[in-house]
Design a protein around this motif. Structure first.
Motif, PDB file in Angstrom:
ATOM      1  N   GLY A  64     -16.442  47.853 -32.236  1.00 42.71           N
ATOM      2  CA  GLY A  64     -15.845  46.878 -33.132  1.00 42.71           C
ATOM      3  C   GLY A  64     -16.263  45.451 -32.883  1.00 42.71           C
ATOM      4  N   GLY A  65     -17.447  45.268 -32.352  1.00 44.84           N
ATOM      5  CA  GLY A  65     -17.953  43.919 -32.099  1.00 44.84           C
ATOM      6  C   GLY A  65     -17.747  43.427 -30.682  1.00 44.84           C
ATOM      7  N   ALA A  66     -17.219  44.270 -29.803  1.00 39.18           N
ATOM      8  CA  ALA A  66     -17.011  43.858 -28.415  1.00 39.18           C
ATOM      9  C   ALA A  66     -18.319  43.743 -27.652  1.00 39.18           C
TER      10      ALA A  66
ATOM     11  N   VAL B 154     -29.168  48.151 -23.433  1.00 44.48           N
ATOM     12  CA  VAL B 154     -28.477  46.957 -22.932  1.00 44.48           C
ATOM     13  C   VAL B 154     -27.289  46.659 -23.837  1.00 44.48           C
ATOM     14  N   CYS B 155     -26.084  46.691 -23.270  1.00 45.57           N
ATOM     15  CA  CYS B 155     -24.853  46.376 -24.000  1.00 45.57           C
ATOM     16  C   CYS B 155     -24.237  45.129 -23.357  1.00 45.57           C
ATOM     17  N   ARG B 156     -24.158  44.048 -24.144  1.00 44.52           N
ATOM     18  CA  ARG B 156     -23.655  42.780 -23.623  1.00 44.52           C
ATOM     19  C   ARG B 156     -22.306  42.451 -24.244  1.00 44.52           C
ATOM     20  N   PRO B 157     -21.355  42.006 -23.446  1.00 39.05           N
ATOM     21  CA  PRO B 157     -20.043  41.647 -23.997  1.00 39.05           C
ATOM     22  C   PRO B 157     -20.136  40.386 -24.835  1.00 39.05           C
TER      23      PRO B 157
ATOM     24  N   TRP C 154     -15.141  49.940 -18.339  1.00 34.01           N
ATOM     25  CA  TRP C 154     -15.164  48.949 -17.250  1.00 34.01           C
ATOM     26  C   TRP C 154     -15.640  47.602 -17.776  1.00 34.01           C
ATOM     27  N   ALA C 155     -16.673  47.658 -18.606  1.00 29.79           N
ATOM     28  CA  ALA C 155     -17.271  46.416 -19.101  1.00 29.79           C
ATOM     29  C   ALA C 155     -16.293  45.630 -19.955  1.00 29.79           C
ATOM     30  N   GLU C 156     -15.492  46.330 -20.760  1.00 25.50           N
ATOM     31  CA  GLU C 156     -14.479  45.637 -21.565  1.00 25.50           C
ATOM     32  C   GLU C 156     -13.431  44.996 -20.675  1.00 25.50           C
ATOM     33  N   ALA C 157     -12.994  45.730 -19.657  1.00 23.43           N
ATOM     34  CA  ALA C 157     -11.918  45.232 -18.800  1.00 23.43           C
ATOM     35  C   ALA C 157     -12.363  44.078 -17.913  1.00 23.43           C
ATOM     36  N   LEU C 158     -13.632  44.100 -17.461  1.00 21.12           N
ATOM     37  CA  LEU C 158     -14.086  43.148 -16.453  1.00 21.12           C
ATOM     38  C   LEU C 158     -15.191  42.216 -16.944  1.00 21.12           C
ATOM     39  N   HIS C 159     -15.527  42.274 -18.234  1.00 21.82           N
ATOM     40  CA  HIS C 159     -16.559  41.405 -18.820  1.00 21.82           C
ATOM     41  C   HIS C 159     -17.913  41.613 -18.133  1.00 21.82           C
ATOM     42  N   LEU C 160     -18.436  42.814 -18.276  1.00 21.10           N
ATOM     43  CA  LEU C 160     -19.680  43.198 -17.620  1.00 21.10           C
ATOM     44  C   LEU C 160     -20.763  43.495 -18.646  1.00 21.10           C
TER      45      LEU C 160
ATOM     46  N   LEU D 183     -12.240  51.932 -11.658  1.00 22.36           N
ATOM     47  CA  LEU D 183     -12.140  50.571 -12.188  1.00 22.36           C
ATOM     48  C   LEU D 183     -11.573  49.622 -11.146  1.00 22.36           C
ATOM     49  N   ASN D 184     -10.565  50.039 -10.416  1.00 25.50           N
ATOM     50  CA  ASN D 184      -9.946  49.173  -9.420  1.00 25.50           C
ATOM     51  C   ASN D 184     -10.920  48.840  -8.292  1.00 25.50           C
ATOM     52  N   TRP D 185     -11.722  49.828  -7.872  1.00 23.45           N
ATOM     53  CA  TRP D 185     -12.729  49.564  -6.841  1.00 23.45           C
ATOM     54  C   TRP D 185     -13.717  48.513  -7.333  1.00 23.45           C
ATOM     55  N   LEU D 186     -14.170  48.682  -8.556  1.00 21.39           N
ATOM     56  CA  LEU D 186     -15.136  47.747  -9.124  1.00 21.39           C
ATOM     57  C   LEU D 186     -14.540  46.350  -9.226  1.00 21.39           C
ATOM     58  N   ARG D 187     -13.296  46.269  -9.646  1.00 22.71           N
ATOM     59  CA  ARG D 187     -12.626  44.961  -9.750  1.00 22.71           C
ATOM     60  C   ARG D 187     -12.536  44.295  -8.372  1.00 22.71           C
ATOM     61  N   ARG D 188     -12.121  45.040  -7.365  1.00 22.77           N
ATOM     62  CA  ARG D 188     -12.020  44.478  -6.006  1.00 22.77           C
ATOM     63  C   ARG D 188     -13.391  44.041  -5.495  1.00 22.77           C
TER      64      ARG D 188
END
Length: 352
Positions: free
Chosen positions: A81-83, A104-107, A140-146, A342-347
């Motif tokens: 949807g454009g994310a 390549v998927c960019r936020p 993950w990319a949506e949650a953490l802007h990756l 996801l939590n590991w990646l965030r930390r």
């Protein structure tokens, strides 16, 4: 093996390798008990899959499996949807080899993404493409802007070792060199892969260390395929059960290694469990189900990473079969597993 698109059909009814370490097989005389039970929710999901998904894949089945594969995930689905913006690139491959494809998927919500996740897809070394398994990575990319970069490596048996891992390394070199163009600071690249992709991620991390390649922030190894030798208690326990048993594993490894499979001269860049020295690798997350073929080799690899001084988080998901988060994403344990990743990646990215 994990493939994100179609379930598998049943039969009709580099640098010099370091020396190989001792195979992680059962101690002679040690009794191997019955297989651990599947989680009840996962067992319920696995039962209907068994009508058209076989745990035991043989080489003769490969053409039909490939022919039956569903179309790749379309761009529209990846855009969410454009994310994200979605782009396919061709970048320099290994010396003397074809170019390597990168998805390549960019936020779109930020001009300064937190990091790049460099994704290596699953498929037992013999199936899949660079859009397989990307859905969880985009979560993950949506949650953490990756930024997500997913590599299209050549498949075995048409392209045996070292083609797949060299493609993955070539794509990593491009990604690291162009991180600034992607809006990401140098060194903020995390390798991530499932099953064969997890093994390739581990092997790519070894190559980056041994060749003085790009600095990596971490390696996220999801039920990784690490050891061509087999013979572990979990291989014995899970024969003919779940997803990707010992027969399938021999099929995948033989496609990659030919007659060398299980022998003394296999490179750790093909089978990372063969590496004697795991020091100096980036922080790792390793997870695996208790009811799958890869359980023991993955536990052993995570333990050896810790012994080598590598910060490592290990999860053994009780009752999990291979690829359970893809086949049964709504199960409670699948959601707990996804949250742990996801939590590991965030930390990791917060601490870096």
């Amino acid at each position: 093996m994990t493939v994100s698109n179609p379930p598998l059909s049943s039969p009709a009814a580099a640098t010099p390798a370091t020396p190989a370490s001792t195979a992680s097989t059962a101690t002679p005389g040690t009794a191997v008990g019955p297989p651990p039970p599947f989680d009840p929710e996962l067992a319920a999901a696995l039962e209907p899959l068994a009508r058209f998904l076989t745990p035991s894949i043989t080489p003769e089945m490969l053409p039909r499996l490939r022919a039956a594969s569903a179309p790749s995930v379309p761009d529209e689905e990846l855009r969410r949807g454009g994310a994200f913006t979605v782009e396919e690139l061709s970048v320099p491959g290994p010396a003397g080899a074809p170019q390597v494809g990168l998805l390549v998927c960019r936020p779109t919500a930020t001009a300064t993404p937190a990091a790049v996740v460099y994704h290596l897809h699953g498929g037992g070394m013999i199936l899949g493409d660079n859009r397989a398994g990307v859905a969880e990575i985009l979560d993950w990319a949506e949650a953490l802007h990756l930024v997500v970069v997913s590599v299209e490596y050549r498949l075995a048996p048409e392209h045996p070792h070292p083609a797949p891992v060299e493609d993955c390394y070539a794509g990593l070199l491009w990604t690291a060199a162009h991180a600034g163009e992607l809006g990401v600071a140098s060194g903020r690249v995390v390798l991530a892969g499932t099953s064969a992709g997890g093994g390739l991620a581990a092997a790519t991390a070894l190559l980056a260390r041994d060749r003085g390649g790009p600095a990596l922030a971490g390696q996220l190894l999801m039920c990784p395929m690490l050891d061509d030798r087999g013979g572990t208690p979990s291989t014995v326990q899970m024969a003919g059960l779940g997803v990707w048993d010992g027969t399938s594993n021999r099929t995948g490894w033989a496609a990659l290694l030919g007659d060398g499979v299980g022998g003394p001269d296999v490179s750790p860049y093909a089978a990372p469990a063969r590496a004697d020295d795991l020091a100096g690798l980036p922080p790792a997350f390793v997870d695996v189900g208790s009811a799958e073929t890869f359980r023991d080799e993955d536990i052993d690899y995570a333990t050896r990473l810790l012994r080598a001084g590598v910060q490592t988080e290990l999860h053994v998901w009780p009752g999990g079969f291979h690829g359970f988060t893809l086949f049964a994403p709504q199960a409670r344990i699948s959601q707990e597993c996804a949250a742990a990743r996801l939590n590991w990646l965030r930390r990791l990215l917060t601490a870096a």
